[in-house]
Design a protein around this motif. Structure first.
Motif, PDB file in Angstrom:
ATOM      1  N   GLY A 253       0.814  -1.210   0.000  1.00 13.93           N
ATOM      2  CA  GLY A 253       0.000   0.000   0.000  1.00 13.93           C
ATOM      3  C   GLY A 253       0.850   1.264   0.000  1.00 13.93           C
ATOM      4  N   HIS A 254       1.917   1.259   0.776  1.00 16.34           N
ATOM      5  CA  HIS A 254       2.823   2.414   0.777  1.00 16.34           C
ATOM      6  C   HIS A 254       3.493   2.574  -0.585  1.00 16.34           C
ATOM      7  CE1 HIS A 254       2.323   2.329   5.147  1.00 16.34           C
ATOM      8  NE2 HIS A 254       2.892   3.513   5.180  1.00 16.34           N
ATOM      9  N   GLN A 255       3.851   1.460  -1.186  1.00 16.91           N
ATOM     10  CA  GLN A 255       4.476   1.537  -2.500  1.00 16.91           C
ATOM     11  C   GLN A 255       3.486   2.032  -3.551  1.00 16.91           C
ATOM     12  OE1 GLN A 255       6.204  -2.141  -3.797  1.00 16.91           O
ATOM     13  NE2 GLN A 255       7.317  -1.227  -5.493  1.00 16.91           N
ATOM     14  N   MET A 256       2.243   1.630  -3.436  1.00 20.49           N
ATOM     15  CA  MET A 256       1.231   2.036  -4.400  1.00 20.49           C
ATOM     16  C   MET A 256       0.969   3.543  -4.323  1.00 20.49           C
ATOM     17  SD  MET A 256      -2.618   0.553  -4.908  1.00 20.49           S
ATOM     18  CE  MET A 256      -3.167   1.135  -3.299  1.00 20.49           C
ATOM     19  N   PHE A 257       0.968   4.100  -3.113  1.00 20.41           N
ATOM     20  CA  PHE A 257       0.734   5.530  -2.945  1.00 20.41           C
ATOM     21  C   PHE A 257       2.027   6.351  -3.029  1.00 20.41           C
ATOM     22  CE2 PHE A 257      -3.205   3.931  -1.146  1.00 20.41           C
ATOM     23  CZ  PHE A 257      -4.132   4.874  -1.528  1.00 20.41           C
ATOM     24  N   GLY A 258       3.149   5.688  -3.208  1.00 18.49           N
ATOM     25  CA  GLY A 258       4.414   6.401  -3.289  1.00 18.49           C
ATOM     26  C   GLY A 258       4.805   7.065  -1.986  1.00 18.49           C
ATOM     27  N   ALA A 259       4.462   6.439  -0.859  1.00 14.49           N
ATOM     28  CA  ALA A 259       4.731   7.018   0.463  1.00 14.49           C
ATOM     29  C   ALA A 259       5.760   6.167   1.193  1.00 14.49           C
ATOM     30  CB  ALA A 259       3.442   7.103   1.284  1.00 14.49           C
ATOM     31  N   TYR A 260       6.456   6.818   2.140  1.00 15.68           N
ATOM     32  CA  TYR A 260       7.435   6.118   2.963  1.00 15.68           C
ATOM     33  C   TYR A 260       6.748   5.493   4.170  1.00 15.68           C
ATOM     34  CZ  TYR A 260      11.223   8.340   0.355  1.00 15.68           C
ATOM     35  OH  TYR A 260      12.081   8.731  -0.620  1.00 15.68           O
ATOM     36  N   PHE A 261       7.352   4.431   4.675  1.00 13.34           N
ATOM     37  CA  PHE A 261       6.871   3.806   5.912  1.00 13.34           C
ATOM     38  C   PHE A 261       7.411   4.638   7.075  1.00 13.34           C
ATOM     39  CE2 PHE A 261       6.757   0.817   9.422  1.00 13.34           C
ATOM     40  CZ  PHE A 261       5.539   0.174   9.235  1.00 13.34           C
ATOM     41  N   VAL A 324      -9.920   7.399   5.585  1.00 13.85           N
ATOM     42  CA  VAL A 324      -9.891   8.140   4.323  1.00 13.85           C
ATOM     43  C   VAL A 324      -9.669   9.637   4.563  1.00 13.85           C
ATOM     44  CG1 VAL A 324     -11.347   8.882   2.390  1.00 13.85           C
ATOM     45  CG2 VAL A 324     -11.212   6.487   2.992  1.00 13.85           C
ATOM     46  N   VAL A 325     -10.215  10.161   5.648  1.00 17.71           N
ATOM     47  CA  VAL A 325     -10.165  11.609   5.875  1.00 17.71           C
ATOM     48  C   VAL A 325      -8.744  12.111   6.122  1.00 17.71           C
ATOM     49  CG1 VAL A 325     -12.525  11.687   6.741  1.00 17.71           C
ATOM     50  CG2 VAL A 325     -10.645  11.274   8.348  1.00 17.71           C
ATOM     51  N   ILE A 326      -7.808  11.235   6.483  1.00 22.33           N
ATOM     52  CA  ILE A 326      -6.430  11.668   6.729  1.00 22.33           C
ATOM     53  C   ILE A 326      -5.469  11.073   5.695  1.00 22.33           C
ATOM     54  CG2 ILE A 326      -6.729  12.040   9.201  1.00 22.33           C
ATOM     55  CD1 ILE A 326      -5.478   9.301   9.690  1.00 22.33           C
ATOM     56  N   LEU A 327      -6.035  10.519   4.618  1.00 18.57           N
ATOM     57  CA  LEU A 327      -5.199   9.852   3.632  1.00 18.57           C
ATOM     58  C   LEU A 327      -4.236  10.810   2.955  1.00 18.57           C
ATOM     59  CD1 LEU A 327      -4.454   7.331   2.025  1.00 18.57           C
ATOM     60  CD2 LEU A 327      -6.346   7.833   0.465  1.00 18.57           C
ATOM     61  N   PHE A 328      -4.648  12.050   2.736  1.00 20.29           N
ATOM     62  CA  PHE A 328      -3.818  13.001   2.005  1.00 20.29           C
ATOM     63  C   PHE A 328      -3.159  14.029   2.924  1.00 20.29           C
ATOM     64  CE2 PHE A 328      -7.136  11.500  -0.894  1.00 20.29           C
ATOM     65  CZ  PHE A 328      -6.342  10.970  -1.902  1.00 20.29           C
ATOM     66  N   ASP A 329      -3.180  13.763   4.224  1.00 16.84           N
ATOM     67  CA  ASP A 329      -2.454  14.623   5.147  1.00 16.84           C
ATOM     68  C   ASP A 329      -0.966  14.284   5.074  1.00 16.84           C
ATOM     69  OD1 ASP A 329      -1.261  15.050   8.079  1.00 16.84           O
ATOM     70  OD2 ASP A 329      -2.910  16.456   7.801  1.00 16.84           O
ATOM     71  N   ILE A 331       1.434  14.438   7.152  1.00 18.24           N
ATOM     72  CA  ILE A 331       2.010  13.831   8.344  1.00 18.24           C
ATOM     73  C   ILE A 331       1.380  12.480   8.637  1.00 18.24           C
ATOM     74  CG2 ILE A 331       2.347  14.083  10.835  1.00 18.24           C
ATOM     75  CD1 ILE A 331       2.481  17.076  10.439  1.00 18.24           C
ATOM     76  N   PHE A 332       0.045  12.402   8.577  1.00 17.58           N
ATOM     77  CA  PHE A 332      -0.667  11.191   8.970  1.00 17.58           C
ATOM     78  C   PHE A 332      -1.042  10.304   7.791  1.00 17.58           C
ATOM     79  CE2 PHE A 332      -1.506  14.238  12.390  1.00 17.58           C
ATOM     80  CZ  PHE A 332      -1.065  13.504  13.476  1.00 17.58           C
ATOM     81  N   GLN A 333      -0.456  10.545   6.614  1.00 15.63           N
ATOM     82  CA  GLN A 333      -0.770   9.705   5.469  1.00 15.63           C
ATOM     83  C   GLN A 333      -0.352   8.260   5.721  1.00 15.63           C
ATOM     84  OE1 GLN A 333       1.541  10.224   1.843  1.00 15.63           O
ATOM     85  NE2 GLN A 333      -0.299  10.003   0.592  1.00 15.63           N
ATOM     86  N   GLY A 334       0.815   8.067   6.344  1.00 16.89           N
ATOM     87  CA  GLY A 334       1.264   6.706   6.636  1.00 16.89           C
ATOM     88  C   GLY A 334       0.308   5.968   7.548  1.00 16.89           C
ATOM     89  N   LEU A 335      -0.252   6.667   8.539  1.00 12.14           N
ATOM     90  CA  LEU A 335      -1.236   6.060   9.429  1.00 12.14           C
ATOM     91  C   LEU A 335      -2.457   5.608   8.653  1.00 12.14           C
ATOM     92  CD1 LEU A 335      -2.357   5.453  12.297  1.00 12.14           C
ATOM     93  CD2 LEU A 335      -3.107   7.838  12.391  1.00 12.14           C
ATOM     94  N   ALA A 336      -2.939   6.459   7.745  1.00 10.52           N
ATOM     95  CA  ALA A 336      -4.126   6.120   6.963  1.00 10.52           C
ATOM     96  C   ALA A 336      -3.860   4.927   6.050  1.00 10.52           C
ATOM     97  CB  ALA A 336      -4.568   7.338   6.147  1.00 10.52           C
ATOM     98  N   ILE A 337      -2.709   4.922   5.376  1.00 13.65           N
ATOM     99  CA  ILE A 337      -2.400   3.818   4.460  1.00 13.65           C
ATOM    100  C   ILE A 337      -2.288   2.499   5.225  1.00 13.65           C
ATOM    101  CG2 ILE A 337      -0.662   2.911   2.881  1.00 13.65           C
ATOM    102  CD1 ILE A 337      -0.038   5.791   2.082  1.00 13.65           C
ATOM    103  N   ALA A 338      -1.618   2.545   6.387  1.00 13.81           N
ATOM    104  CA  ALA A 338      -1.461   1.324   7.173  1.00 13.81           C
ATOM    105  C   ALA A 338      -2.819   0.782   7.611  1.00 13.81           C
ATOM    106  CB  ALA A 338      -0.579   1.605   8.390  1.00 13.81           C
ATOM    107  N   LEU A 339      -3.698   1.659   8.079  1.00 13.00           N
ATOM    108  CA  LEU A 339      -5.017   1.213   8.533  1.00 13.00           C
ATOM    109  C   LEU A 339      -5.864   0.693   7.366  1.00 13.00           C
ATOM    110  CD1 LEU A 339      -5.917   3.995  11.144  1.00 13.00           C
ATOM    111  CD2 LEU A 339      -5.284   1.619  11.611  1.00 13.00           C
ATOM    112  N   MET A 340      -5.891   1.441   6.265  1.00  9.69           N
ATOM    113  CA  MET A 340      -6.759   1.078   5.146  1.00  9.69           C
ATOM    114  C   MET A 340      -6.290  -0.204   4.455  1.00  9.69           C
ATOM    115  SD  MET A 340      -7.381   4.858   3.474  1.00  9.69           S
ATOM    116  CE  MET A 340      -8.109   4.117   2.016  1.00  9.69           C
ATOM    117  N   MET A 341      -5.064  -0.167   3.946  1.00  7.69           N
ATOM    118  CA  MET A 341      -4.581  -1.309   3.172  1.00  7.69           C
ATOM    119  C   MET A 341      -4.347  -2.532   4.057  1.00  7.69           C
ATOM    120  SD  MET A 341      -4.783   0.179   0.351  1.00  7.69           S
ATOM    121  CE  MET A 341      -4.166  -1.158  -0.661  1.00  7.69           C
TER     122      MET A 341
END
Length: 376
Positions: A253-261, A324-329, A331-341
């Motif tokens: 999920g992190h790789q798909m969104f291009g985000a760091y863990f 979803v509401v914090i997916l594009f924040d 700072i908290f994008q990693g939290l959202a990706i971890a929870l969702m995916m």
């Protein structure tokens, strides 16, 4: 990026620090490279010639005060401007070009006791030396710092340190010795040149170390809680299979969104552990209730997946919608990706893997693995 260079003497530290700085500059993605070493600066010394000063009738205190006034400046009064909220200080000081020139300062004239104007060059002797540079210490040990920033495709300091690690290991210190690198602890002694990584890397390491310890403690508490409720040492292990299954969704999920863990991703993974174990509890608790009602193990496992499918799916859905509401924040994008995916992947896999593993573990205790209808 912060590299701390330790060594037996200042010359060896400066030589190694310069080599490390060159490695920083040659590494792609590392920018704003600098080192906390000051360039050599001139220091001009005005020494009062007391004999000439006495002959001209000018005191040494007057000479010192005049030089201080010319170079450092001095407040002569206060200007009360009606248009200003606060009073403005009136400061006497030579312009920068004049106070930076030995020739201009030497032409300053002082009044002698006889009323004559005597140039400063007649009263002082000017000598030149080098200004002492700043010396840095950490934990009472001399050190030289090389700093930089990370920019580009990979903005994490970990990747930059890995890229530079091999090049720095190839450097040689005084006497042909190798340069040791330290990523956590400080060098044991200053007998050999060494590089210790600090800065954002140190913060990253400490954060993940502490979160890893917290995650381990959470796993132990979850295991103790489930063991106390079900009265079995094997059942909690089967239920906790859902936790590593979450990684199947978290990392891709992190790789798909291009985000760091990040640290917030780790926090989301820790929170996800409790949620996913809850789904396993729902499944295995239903199996135990069905077994108590007279069902075979095979029938109980199949019925548990069918009956508990809706509450498990609703649990995962609420987690995904809430994140979803914090997916594009930022700072908290990693939290959202971890929870969702993690919730999506773990839910799908939990419905298949946990009942299957529980069946494989318990079938010997419950006899045959074939029910009355001949189905496996």
């Amino acid at each position: 990026l912060v590299a701390e260079i330790y060594g037996p003497d200042r010359a060896s530290r400066l030589t190694t620090a310069e080599q490390v700085r060159i490695v920083f500059e040659d590494t792609p993605g590392v920018v704003d490279v600098d080192w906390l070493v000051e360039a050599a600066q001139r220091k001009m010394i005005f020494e009062v010639d007391h004999e000439k000063a006495a002959l001209h009738g000018v005191s040494a205190a007057a000479i010192a005060r005049t030089l201080r006034l010319a170079v450092a400046g001095e407040d002569a009064g206060v200007l009360h401007d009606p248009g200003e909220l606060e009073s403005v200080a009136i400061r006497l000081q030579l312009p920068r070009p004049e106070r930076s020139s030995i020739e201009a300062l030497s032409e300053i004239r002082l009044v002698s006791t006889g009323g004559a104007m005597v140039p400063l060059s007649e009263l002082v002797r000017v000598s030149e030396s080098q200004l002492d540079s700043s010396l840095h210490r950490k934990n009472l040990r001399p050190v030289v710092y090389v700093v930089g920033e990370v920019a580009g495709a990979q903005e994490s300091p970990v990747y930059a340190i890995l890229d530079m690690g091999e090049a720095i290991s190839a450097l040689t210190g005084p006497g042909g010795t190798s340069v040791e690198q330290y990523f956590r602890d400080e060098p044991g002694s200053d007998d050999q040149v060494a590089v210790r990584w600090d800065g954002e890397w140190s913060i990253t390491y400490e954060v993940f170390r502490d979160l890893g310890g917290a995650f381990g403690a959470a796993l132990v508490l979850i295991y103790v809680l489930i063991t106390g409720w079900f009265g079995s040492f094997r059942t909690p292990l089967v239920m906790m299979i859902a936790i590593p299954l979450a990684l199947v969704g978290v990392l891709p999920g992190h790789q798909m969104f291009g985000a760091y863990f990040t640290a917030t991703s780790m926090i989301g993974f820790i929170a996800l552990a409790g949620i996913m174990v809850r789904n396993s509890v729902l499944l295995i608790d239903f199996v135990d209730l069905a077994l108590a009602g007279g069902h075979t193990l095979e029938a109980a496992v199949l019925e548990a997946g069918a009956v508990r499918f809706r509450p498990i799916l609703l649990t995962a859905g609420t987690v995904v919608v809430g994140a979803v509401v914090i997916l594009f924040d930022p700072i908290f994008q990693g939290l959202a990706i971890a929870l969702m995916m993690g919730a999506i992947a773990s839910t799908v896999l939990t419905l298949l893997v946990v009942p299957l593993v529980h069946f494989m573990v318990e079938r010997r205790q419950h006899g045959s693995n074939v029910d009355n209808n001949g189905r496996a």
